[in-house]
Enzyme design. Structure first.
Site, PDB file in Angstrom:
ATOM      1  N   ARG A 104     -13.583 -10.347  15.970  1.00  7.23           N
ATOM      2  CA  ARG A 104     -12.683 -11.110  15.087  1.00  7.23           C
ATOM      3  C   ARG A 104     -11.883 -12.129  15.887  1.00  7.23           C
ATOM      4  NH1 ARG A 104     -10.479  -9.040  10.287  1.00  7.23           N
ATOM      5  NH2 ARG A 104      -8.359  -9.491  10.951  1.00  7.23           N
TER       6      ARG A 104
ATOM      7  N   ARG B 265       3.029  -4.283  17.788  1.00  7.65           N
ATOM      8  CA  ARG B 265       3.566  -5.646  17.852  1.00  7.65           C
ATOM      9  C   ARG B 265       4.929  -5.731  17.183  1.00  7.65           C
ATOM     10  NH1 ARG B 265      -1.460  -8.213  14.322  1.00  7.65           N
ATOM     11  NH2 ARG B 265      -1.197  -6.881  12.520  1.00  7.65           N
TER      12      ARG B 265
ATOM     13  N   ARG C  11      -6.779   3.722   8.617  1.00  5.98           N
ATOM     14  CA  ARG C  11      -5.611   3.762   9.494  1.00  5.98           C
ATOM     15  C   ARG C  11      -4.434   3.310   8.654  1.00  5.98           C
ATOM     16  NH1 ARG C  11      -4.703   6.491  13.552  1.00  5.98           N
ATOM     17  NH2 ARG C  11      -3.349   5.005  14.611  1.00  5.98           N
TER      18      ARG C  11
ATOM     19  N   ASP D 234     -10.138 -10.278   4.886  1.00  6.85           N
ATOM     20  CA  ASP D 234      -9.023 -11.222   4.961  1.00  6.85           C
ATOM     21  C   ASP D 234      -8.777 -11.805   3.567  1.00  6.85           C
ATOM     22  OD1 ASP D 234      -8.142 -11.082   7.575  1.00  6.85           O
ATOM     23  OD2 ASP D 234      -9.709 -12.412   8.303  1.00  6.85           O
TER      24      ASP D 234
ATOM     25  N   GLU E  94       5.745  -2.753  14.449  1.00  6.09           N
ATOM     26  CA  GLU E  94       4.599  -2.235  13.716  1.00  6.09           C
ATOM     27  C   GLU E  94       3.995  -1.052  14.475  1.00  6.09           C
ATOM     28  OE1 GLU E  94       2.308  -5.537  12.150  1.00  6.09           O
ATOM     29  OE2 GLU E  94       0.505  -4.308  12.262  1.00  6.09           O
TER      30      GLU E  94
ATOM     31  N   ARG F 260     -12.152 -18.534  24.028  1.00  7.42           N
ATOM     32  CA  ARG F 260     -12.318 -19.975  24.254  1.00  7.42           C
ATOM     33  C   ARG F 260     -12.136 -20.335  25.710  1.00  7.42           C
ATOM     34  NH1 ARG F 260      -8.138 -20.787  20.320  1.00  7.42           N
ATOM     35  NH2 ARG F 260      -9.148 -20.663  18.288  1.00  7.42           N
TER      36      ARG F 260
ATOM     37  N   TYR G  15     -12.740  -4.451   5.403  1.00  8.13           N
ATOM     38  CA  TYR G  15     -11.698  -5.072   6.217  1.00  8.13           C
ATOM     39  C   TYR G  15     -11.690  -6.565   5.837  1.00  8.13           C
ATOM     40  CZ  TYR G  15      -9.287  -5.510  10.848  1.00  8.13           C
ATOM     41  OH  TYR G  15      -8.413  -5.713  11.875  1.00  8.13           O
TER      42      TYR G  15
HETATM   43  P1  FAD Z   1      -4.051  -4.931  -2.159  1.00  9.43           P
HETATM   44  O1  FAD Z   1      -3.172  -6.045  -1.779  1.00  9.43           O
HETATM   45  O2  FAD Z   1      -3.928  -3.659  -1.408  1.00  9.43           O
HETATM   46  O3  FAD Z   1      -3.828  -4.637  -3.713  1.00  9.43           O
HETATM   47  C1  FAD Z   1      -4.271  -3.454  -4.331  1.00  9.43           C
HETATM   48  C2  FAD Z   1      -3.167  -3.012  -5.280  1.00  9.43           C
HETATM   49  O4  FAD Z   1      -3.664  -1.916  -6.049  1.00  9.43           O
HETATM   50  C3  FAD Z   1      -1.916  -2.509  -4.562  1.00  9.43           C
HETATM   51  O5  FAD Z   1      -0.783  -3.238  -4.991  1.00  9.43           O
HETATM   52  C4  FAD Z   1      -1.835  -1.042  -4.954  1.00  9.43           C
HETATM   53  O6  FAD Z   1      -0.507  -0.586  -5.129  1.00  9.43           O
HETATM   54  C5  FAD Z   1      -2.597  -1.030  -6.261  1.00  9.43           C
HETATM   55  N1  FAD Z   1      -3.166   0.282  -6.572  1.00  9.43           N
HETATM   56  C6  FAD Z   1      -3.951   1.057  -5.788  1.00  9.43           C
HETATM   57  N2  FAD Z   1      -4.267   2.192  -6.406  1.00  9.43           N
HETATM   58  C7  FAD Z   1      -3.665   2.149  -7.634  1.00  9.43           C
HETATM   59  C8  FAD Z   1      -3.609   3.050  -8.720  1.00  9.43           C
HETATM   60  N3  FAD Z   1      -4.220   4.234  -8.687  1.00  9.43           N
HETATM   61  N4  FAD Z   1      -2.907   2.695  -9.820  1.00  9.43           N
HETATM   62  C9  FAD Z   1      -2.258   1.485  -9.855  1.00  9.43           C
HETATM   63  N5  FAD Z   1      -2.274   0.599  -8.839  1.00  9.43           N
HETATM   64  C10 FAD Z   1      -2.966   0.928  -7.738  1.00  9.43           C
HETATM   65  N6  FAD Z   1      -5.470 -11.145   5.665  1.00  9.43           N
HETATM   66  C11 FAD Z   1      -5.426 -12.431   6.069  1.00  9.43           C
HETATM   67  O7  FAD Z   1      -6.158 -13.279   5.533  1.00  9.43           O
HETATM   68  N7  FAD Z   1      -4.551 -12.835   7.065  1.00  9.43           N
HETATM   69  C12 FAD Z   1      -3.723 -11.960   7.687  1.00  9.43           C
HETATM   70  O8  FAD Z   1      -2.963 -12.349   8.581  1.00  9.43           O
HETATM   71  C13 FAD Z   1      -3.765 -10.580   7.285  1.00  9.43           C
HETATM   72  N8  FAD Z   1      -2.960  -9.680   7.879  1.00  9.43           N
HETATM   73  C14 FAD Z   1      -3.007  -8.370   7.489  1.00  9.43           C
HETATM   74  C15 FAD Z   1      -2.155  -7.468   8.105  1.00  9.43           C
HETATM   75  C16 FAD Z   1      -2.180  -6.133   7.730  1.00  9.43           C
HETATM   76  C17 FAD Z   1      -1.236  -5.150   8.408  1.00  9.43           C
HETATM   77  C18 FAD Z   1      -3.099  -5.701   6.741  1.00  9.43           C
HETATM   78  C19 FAD Z   1      -3.183  -4.243   6.353  1.00  9.43           C
HETATM   79  C20 FAD Z   1      -3.941  -6.601   6.108  1.00  9.43           C
HETATM   80  C21 FAD Z   1      -3.917  -7.948   6.477  1.00  9.43           C
HETATM   81  N9  FAD Z   1      -4.713  -8.898   5.831  1.00  9.43           N
HETATM   82  C22 FAD Z   1      -4.669 -10.208   6.254  1.00  9.43           C
HETATM   83  C23 FAD Z   1      -5.593  -8.532   4.705  1.00  9.43           C
HETATM   84  C24 FAD Z   1      -4.919  -8.729   3.325  1.00  9.43           C
HETATM   85  O9  FAD Z   1      -3.764  -7.909   3.236  1.00  9.43           O
HETATM   86  C25 FAD Z   1      -5.920  -8.350   2.228  1.00  9.43           C
HETATM   87  O10 FAD Z   1      -7.056  -9.163   2.335  1.00  9.43           O
HETATM   88  C26 FAD Z   1      -5.389  -8.483   0.788  1.00  9.43           C
HETATM   89  O11 FAD Z   1      -4.051  -8.129   0.651  1.00  9.43           O
HETATM   90  C27 FAD Z   1      -6.231  -7.597  -0.095  1.00  9.43           C
HETATM   91  O12 FAD Z   1      -5.894  -7.759  -1.456  1.00  9.43           O
HETATM   92  P2  FAD Z   1      -6.378  -6.654  -2.498  1.00  9.43           P
HETATM   93  O13 FAD Z   1      -5.966  -7.127  -3.840  1.00  9.43           O
HETATM   94  O14 FAD Z   1      -7.803  -6.319  -2.273  1.00  9.43           O
HETATM   95  O15 FAD Z   1      -5.577  -5.325  -2.067  1.00  9.43           O
HETATM   96  N1  UDP Z   2      -6.860  -6.740  19.946  1.00  7.38           N
HETATM   97  C1  UDP Z   2      -6.556  -6.423  21.240  1.00  7.38           C
HETATM   98  N2  UDP Z   2      -5.428  -6.953  21.814  1.00  7.38           N
HETATM   99  C2  UDP Z   2      -4.619  -7.787  21.144  1.00  7.38           C
HETATM  100  C3  UDP Z   2      -4.925  -8.118  19.814  1.00  7.38           C
HETATM  101  C4  UDP Z   2      -6.050  -7.575  19.230  1.00  7.38           C
HETATM  102  O1  UDP Z   2      -7.273  -5.652  21.871  1.00  7.38           O
HETATM  103  O2  UDP Z   2      -3.597  -8.221  21.702  1.00  7.38           O
HETATM  104  C5  UDP Z   2      -8.064  -6.121  19.349  1.00  7.38           C
HETATM  105  C6  UDP Z   2      -7.744  -4.815  18.623  1.00  7.38           C
HETATM  106  O3  UDP Z   2      -8.849  -3.939  18.807  1.00  7.38           O
HETATM  107  C7  UDP Z   2      -7.662  -5.233  17.179  1.00  7.38           C
HETATM  108  C8  UDP Z   2      -8.728  -6.324  17.125  1.00  7.38           C
HETATM  109  O4  UDP Z   2      -8.629  -6.988  18.389  1.00  7.38           O
HETATM  110  O5  UDP Z   2      -7.952  -4.170  16.302  1.00  7.38           O
HETATM  111  C9  UDP Z   2      -8.556  -7.320  15.987  1.00  7.38           C
HETATM  112  O6  UDP Z   2      -7.295  -7.926  16.121  1.00  7.38           O
HETATM  113  P1  UDP Z   2      -6.589  -8.657  14.915  1.00  7.38           P
HETATM  114  O7  UDP Z   2      -5.365  -9.300  15.420  1.00  7.38           O
HETATM  115  O8  UDP Z   2      -7.603  -9.469  14.201  1.00  7.38           O
HETATM  116  O9  UDP Z   2      -6.180  -7.405  14.032  1.00  7.38           O
HETATM  117  P2  UDP Z   2      -5.445  -7.352  12.616  1.00  7.38           P
HETATM  118  O10 UDP Z   2      -5.036  -8.744  12.229  1.00  7.38           O
HETATM  119  O11 UDP Z   2      -6.475  -6.791  11.719  1.00  7.38           O
HETATM  120  O12 UDP Z   2      -4.297  -6.451  12.857  1.00  7.38           O
END
Ligand code: FAD
Ligand code: UDP
Length: 368
Positions: A172, A280, A249, A350, A300, A176, A348
């Site tokens: 991911r 982080r 996780r 985005d 986090e 570079r 997983y």
């Molecule tokens: P969700 O946003 O999880 O929505 C699902 C909803 O369903 C939730 O609100 C939940 O409460 C509801 N739900 C579940 N079960 C039930 C139930 N039984 N009854 C009623 N409601 C329910 N993507 C990026 O592009 N850039 C980023 O920088 C990025 N950073 C991230 C960082 C973290 C820590 C995480 C975990 C994800 C990140 N993502 C990022 C991914 C991004 O969060 C997801 O792609 C997006 O939010 C998914 O949308 P969704 O609608 O599929 O799920």
């Molecule tokens: N990673 C790492 N060191 C860093 C940042 C990321 O080893 O400083 C690795 C780690 O295994 C992580 C993966 O790269 O799970 C993907 O990182 P990303 O930042 O895309 O994770 P996310 O946005 O999903 O938290």
């Protein structure tokens, strides 16, 4: 007569895009969410006039022009470029792995010098086909970068040995041989001015919304609500875990308000050694170039997930992927239910990919 055409379970991005598109086509939607707010994991909460990314830092990035145009209909995006730094004990490096990182690590100045250093470090390892995250990382960046910036961070994040994790996780990240600290290779990037929640608010205009409502309680009393269901919760829970439990996780955030204007000088600082228990620290104001007198930071912590906890990252190893495919077969045989999103599709994903998946589901459903 059912009251709604669609019952949409989950007011996250997938559910909201589907609701918006269905409403545009004259359909009536009820959107329910078990949380007490809309927007799922992209929800932002205002604290000290700063948009705090409640469920982790979210940076929108995509190479898909159509998706970029699509989200820009709902918000104006700023020019934020994600450029995290990594702290390993008392050393600080730029991410992703690029000439700034290599230069600081080895004192090299040119791409050829950096490549030679990496080649020298991996020569004796004899990795031909990387089989796991460790081999993949070593073969890409050599032993020093692996040891200081990847190994312990990944162990903290996934609580698994790097040899047991799939190599795609590390792919991911861009690698570079230029002096470019942009964490993403995508053509388009930014943060919506005012945070993500207003995007979802706009998408849900025209739908009825019920919060603090869990589907499994709701459906007992309201089985006849809608013709069809769009389910964005956990697919295994929908089927009462009958084939087994998919693993995740989880993440825990410790958020603090600090009486200082600028705590760490960057939105994202990764802590890549075991010295700190968190992975982080996010300083939210920097996503929007904030100048507020105080600041809000979130530490986090990656944590083990158990049934009932908030699921965050699907663990896409062989065991879980195979189990998901068996649930998928059940889903395919379940009439009038569309499974979508990161929990419904156990992926997983985005944000841009979630939008694409939701628009695909719309196309399948409505044919346009
Ligand atoms: P969700 O946003 O999880 O929505 C699902 C909803 O369903 C939730 O609100 C939940 O409460 C509801 N739900 C579940 N079960 C039930 C139930 N039984 N009854 C009623 N409601 C329910 N993507 C990026 O592009 N850039 C980023 O920088 C990025 N950073 C991230 C960082 C973290 C820590 C995480 C975990 C994800 C990140 N993502 C990022 C991914 C991004 O969060 C997801 O792609 C997006 O939010 C998914 O949308 P969704 O609608 O599929 O799920
Ligand atoms: N990673 C790492 N060191 C860093 C940042 C990321 O080893 O400083 C690795 C780690 O295994 C992580 C993966 O790269 O799970 C993907 O990182 P990303 O930042 O895309 O994770 P996310 O946005 O999903 O938290």
């Amino acid at each position: 007569m059912k009251k709604y055409d669609y019952l949409i379970v989950g007011a996250g991005l997938f559910g909201a895009v589907f609701a918006y598109e269905a409403t545009q086509r004259g359909k009536k939607c009820l959107v329910i969410d078990k949380r007490d707010h809309i927007a799922g994991n992209i929800y932002c909460e205002k604290i000290e006039d700063i948009n705090v990314h409640k469920y982790g830092a979210h940076i929108f990035h995509t190479s898909d022009r159509a998706v970029w145009d699509y989200v820009n209909r709902f918000a104006e995006f700023n020019h934020y470029i994600n450029s995290p730094v990594a702290i390993y004990h008392d050393e600080l490096y730029n991410l992703p792995f690029n000439m700034n990182t290599f230069s600081k690590m080895w004192g090299v100045k040119t791409p050829d010098e950096a490549k030679a250093k990496i080649a020298e470090q991996i020569a004796e390892l004899g990795i031909t086909e990387p089989k796991n995250l460790e081999e993949q990382a070593l073969s890409l960046v050599g032993t020093d970068v692996y040891k200081k910036l990847i190994k312990e961070y990944t162990e903290k994040q996934w609580a698994r040995d790097c040899k047991e994790l799939p190599s795609f996780i590390i792919k991911r990240l861009p690698l570079r041989f230029t002096y470019d600290n942009n964490y993403f290779n995508d053509r388009y990037q930014g943060i919506p001015i005012g945070g993500y929640t207003p995007i979802i608010e706009k998408m849900l205009e025209g739908s009825d919304v019920m919060l603090s409502t869990d589907y499994f309680d709701f459906i007992k009393e309201n089985a006849d609500t809608a013709q069809k269901t769009v389910f964005t919760g956990q697919i295994d829970r929908y089927f009462d875990f009958c084939l087994g439990v998919l693993e995740y996780r989880s993440v825990r955030f410790e958020t603090e308000i600090l009486d200082t204007e600028n705590y760490q000088g960057n939105a994202v600082v990764n802590y890549t050694s075991h010295e700190q228990p968190y992975t982080r620290i996010i300083e939210h104001k920097h996503f929007e170039f904030g100048k507020q007198p105080k600041t809000v930071i979130s530490k986090e912590y990656s944590s083990e997930w158990k049934s009932g906890d908030e699921p965050y990252y699907p663990i896409n190893n062989d065991r879980n992927n195979e189990l998901y495919l068996r649930y998928r077969e059940l889903a395919d045989k379940t009439p009038n239910v569309i499974f979508g999103g990161r929990l419904g599709q156990y992926k997983y994903y985005d944000m841009d990919k979630v939008i694409i998946a939701a628009l695909d589901a719309v196309k399948t459903e409505f044919g346009n």
